[in-house]
Design a protein around this motif. Structure first.
Motif, mmCIF file in Angstrom:
data_model
loop_
_atom_site.group_PDB
_atom_site.id
_atom_site.type_symbol
_atom_site.label_atom_id
_atom_site.label_comp_id
_atom_site.label_asym_id
_atom_site.label_seq_id
_atom_site.Cartn_x
_atom_site.Cartn_y
_atom_site.Cartn_z
ATOM 1 N N GLY A 205 -5.786 -16.490 77.947
ATOM 2 C CA GLY A 205 -6.862 -16.761 77.010
ATOM 3 C C GLY A 205 -6.616 -15.969 75.747
ATOM 4 N N THR A 206 -6.660 -16.625 74.598
ATOM 5 C CA THR A 206 -6.327 -15.955 73.347
ATOM 6 C C THR A 206 -7.468 -16.025 72.339
ATOM 7 O OG1 THR A 206 -5.419 -17.815 72.055
ATOM 8 C CG2 THR A 206 -3.973 -16.806 73.695
ATOM 9 N N TRP A 207 -7.338 -15.205 71.313
ATOM 10 C CA TRP A 207 -8.266 -15.248 70.189
ATOM 11 C C TRP A 207 -7.710 -16.200 69.138
ATOM 12 C CZ3 TRP A 207 -13.027 -13.141 69.235
ATOM 13 C CH2 TRP A 207 -13.491 -13.203 67.917
ATOM 14 N N ASN A 208 -8.412 -17.311 68.947
ATOM 15 C CA ASN A 208 -8.095 -18.298 67.910
ATOM 16 C C ASN A 208 -6.774 -19.030 68.136
ATOM 17 O OD1 ASN A 208 -9.202 -19.565 65.625
ATOM 18 N ND2 ASN A 208 -7.801 -18.484 64.277
ATOM 19 N N GLY A 209 -6.250 -18.972 69.364
ATOM 20 C CA GLY A 209 -5.015 -19.700 69.666
ATOM 21 C C GLY A 209 -5.162 -20.599 70.875
ATOM 22 N N GLY A 210 -6.406 -20.755 71.353
ATOM 23 C CA GLY A 210 -6.651 -21.582 72.532
ATOM 24 C C GLY A 210 -6.188 -20.898 73.814
ATOM 25 N N ALA A 211 -5.799 -21.712 74.780
ATOM 26 C CA ALA A 211 -5.282 -21.220 76.053
ATOM 27 C C ALA A 211 -3.823 -21.632 76.187
ATOM 28 C CB ALA A 211 -6.099 -21.773 77.215
#
Length: 222
Positions: free
Chosen positions: A130-136
């Motif tokens: 799970g990322t910040w502003n990069g989707g999954a």
């Protein structure tokens, strides 16, 4: 336990983001801005791991963690320790060699974001990030291949937010993703899509209108 600038065996920082126990019983502690620690039970002390936010993009492996802030830690089924950082991407720690391998947006690994909020392993041995502003992202270690999932307004079954705060794989093998702003997303393996559960649908069980997140942070030490 608190950081003591006069004691190199003290914990490296007092803001704790994650505490993780591996299969050997070792305790790993990720901090905000002060890297990674391992608790040495026999000495009642901490081992600090060198860290830097300025490791050159061309370097893909070294003895330094590629980020000062550790958000999440996971040991996979093969015994590898994975560390998700804020800004430094994903690190794989080889315990026997005492070295970190880097998976970053800038190198051939192909991450969508260098801010890793959460890591989980599914039944096939894939890592879900799970990322910040990069989707999954789904990472297949055997193939060294990333599959990315992002929000698409024109695709009904796409991920509903590009900020994924937490990932969880349940006993049935279902992958659940908690987002910032779009509730819970459930991955449907058979169709390679996501089923969405937002606040309005689950208002009796979701109390946070902004989404789902499960950070652990203590400002007064461990």
């Amino acid at each position: 336990y608190k950081h003591n600038s006069q004691d190199k065996n003290s914990i490296s920082g007092n803001i704790i983001n994650v505490i993780y126990k591996d299969s050997k019983g070792d305790i790993w502690i990720g901090t905000e801005g002060n890297g990674l620690n391992k608790y040495l039970k026999e000495k009642d002390a901490f081992k600090r791991y060198p860290h830097s936010d300025s490791i050159p993009k061309s370097i893909q492996k070294s003895k330094q963690l590629s980020g000062n802030t550790v958000n999440t830690i996971l040991e996979d089924s093969s015994g590898n320790l994975w560390i998700g950082t804020w800004g430094g991407g994903l690190n794989k720690f080889n315990k026997s060699q005492n070295r970190f391998s880097y998976y970053r947006k800038e190198n051939s690994a192909g991450l969508n974001s260098n801010i890793i909020r959460s890591i989980a392993e599914d039944e096939q041995g894939n890592l879900w990030l799970g990322t910040w502003n990069g989707g999954a992202s789904k990472y297949n270690p055997q193939q060294n291949k990333f599959t990315h999932y992002k929000h698409d307004l024109n695709q009904k079954g796409s991920l509903q937010s590009d900020t994924v705060w937490t990932v969880f794989v349940d006993r049935s093998g279902i992958v659940w993703l908690g987002t910032w702003g779009a509730g819970i997303n459930k991955y449907v393996w058979s169709n390679n899509i996501f089923k969405h559960f937002n606040y309005s649908q689950l208002k009796n069980s979701l109390n946070n209108k902004e989404g789902v997140f499960l950070p652990l942070k203590k400002r007064s030490g461990l």
